[in-house]
Design an enzyme around this catalytic site. Structure first.
Site, PDB file in Angstrom:
ATOM      1  N   GLU A 110     -47.514  91.359  80.205  1.00 11.22           N
ATOM      2  CA  GLU A 110     -47.352  91.480  78.759  1.00 11.22           C
ATOM      3  C   GLU A 110     -46.687  92.811  78.411  1.00 11.22           C
ATOM      4  O   GLU A 110     -46.641  93.717  79.252  1.00 11.22           O
ATOM      5  CB  GLU A 110     -48.734  91.417  78.095  1.00 11.22           C
ATOM      6  N   ASP A 133     -49.237  83.745  88.916  1.00  8.78           N
ATOM      7  CA  ASP A 133     -50.417  84.117  88.143  1.00  8.78           C
ATOM      8  C   ASP A 133     -51.427  82.981  88.069  1.00  8.78           C
ATOM      9  O   ASP A 133     -51.155  81.861  88.505  1.00  8.78           O
ATOM     10  CB  ASP A 133     -50.010  84.576  86.729  1.00  8.78           C
ATOM     11  N   HIS A 138     -42.277  88.557  78.438  1.00 10.80           N
ATOM     12  CA  HIS A 138     -43.076  88.808  79.638  1.00 10.80           C
ATOM     13  C   HIS A 138     -42.625  87.956  80.813  1.00 10.80           C
ATOM     14  O   HIS A 138     -42.205  86.815  80.641  1.00 10.80           O
ATOM     15  CB  HIS A 138     -44.586  88.683  79.368  1.00 10.80           C
ATOM     16  N   ASP A 150     -42.356  86.978  74.191  1.00  6.00           N
ATOM     17  CA  ASP A 150     -42.262  88.435  74.028  1.00  6.00           C
ATOM     18  C   ASP A 150     -41.545  89.087  75.217  1.00  6.00           C
ATOM     19  O   ASP A 150     -41.566  90.305  75.359  1.00  6.00           O
ATOM     20  CB  ASP A 150     -43.662  89.040  73.852  1.00  6.00           C
TER      21      ASP A 150
END
Ligand code: GLP
Length: 266
Positions: free
Chosen positions: A148, A72, A143, A141
């Site tokens: 996400e 990313d 990811h 979380d």
């Protein structure tokens, strides 16, 4: 899914680095085709990168026939910004090993046409023959890459909007000011990662315990994209004791038994 647990992040990082090198060597022993390696940023892979650098310097591995694809990149952050993932990767790995510059792929978060950039990235992965091993970390979380919660489990490389929580977590690299963290990023998709021949995800520290438990023991769900690893034929999660702390002790005992029975080389 295999789960490897080590007491410390350092031991887990050593395991991961030696595992990656063993895979590069195993492919080189049977073919001249390059090894295609997916790579993450973040603090989690730093120990692994350090050991890969050490192994390269010691002459234990060469990256000359390795092609890399990063997971990313932030949208709109100049590549020269110290927190761009371009800068991170060169500083922590690429400037210290012999991977040919033309073999390095990182999404261009400043491309004039971001959608075209994402499509070209998927095509470049296909042209390289697909990814042999995708290394990744996990967000708090759950990811993977920047997928996400509520990312489609079929997602491919695309522009994503970061959650407020992720911007706050990543603000530690931006003067602790979450407004300085770009609101959007480009990220390989869940399916891009999971279509790799093998996926290796690292999670260290108690902050990752909830994500690890959800992804490993919970159902496959878009609210924790690590859980998509359950659909990967060769998926491994490497945790330190902190990240493993919420796993069911009976499962931890089984993961250890699997390692002992199958023999962990590292
Ligand atoms: C970012 C990255 C992820 C990474 C995560 C965790 O969100 N896009 O690829 O896994 O941070 O970062 P850290 O390893 O610093 O905890």
């Amino acid at each position: 899914m295999k789960v490897i647990i080590r007491n410390t992040a350092e031991e887990a990082s050593l395991w991961a680095a030696h595992y990656i090198v063993s895979k590069i060597k195993a492919k080189a022993a049977v073919t001249d085709e390059p090894f295609v390696l997916g790579l993450p940023t973040g603090s989690t892979p730093l120990g692994t990168y350090q050991e890969l650098r050490r192994m390269y310097e010691a002459g234990e591995v060469s990256f000359k026939n390795v092609i890399t694809f990063n997971m990313d990149e932030y949208v709109g952050l100049p590549e020269s910004h110290p927190e761009s993932y371009h800068a991170f990767m060169h500083r922590n790995l690429f400037d210290h090993i012999d991977v040919p510059r033309e073999n390095i792929h990182i999404l261009n978060g400043n491309a004039p046409d971001l959608e075209a950039e994402c499509e070209a990235y998927e095509e470049a992965i296909l042209d390289a023959g697909g990814i042999d091993l995708f290394l990744g970390g996990i967000g708090e979380d759950g990811h993977i890459a920047f997928n996400e919660p509520f990312s489609s489990l079929q997602s491919r490389t695309r522009v994503v909007t970061l959650t407020h929580d992720t911007r706050v977590v990543n603000s530690r690299f931006f003067d602790n000011d979450w407004t300085k963290v770009p609101a959007q990023a480009m990220s390989v998709g869940v399916a891009t990662v999971c279509n790799s021949r093998e996926v290796l995800i690292l999670g260290f520290g108690e902050k990752k315990a909830r994500a690890a438990r959800g992804g490993i023991e919970g159902p496959v769900t878009h609210t924790n994209t690590l859980s998509a690893l359950q659909l990967v034929e060769y998926g491994t999660v490497v945790l330190d004791a902190g990240a493993a702390k919420d796993l069911d002790p009976a499962n931890v005992a089984y993961f250890k038994a699997v390692e002992e029975a199958e023999g962990s080389a590292f």
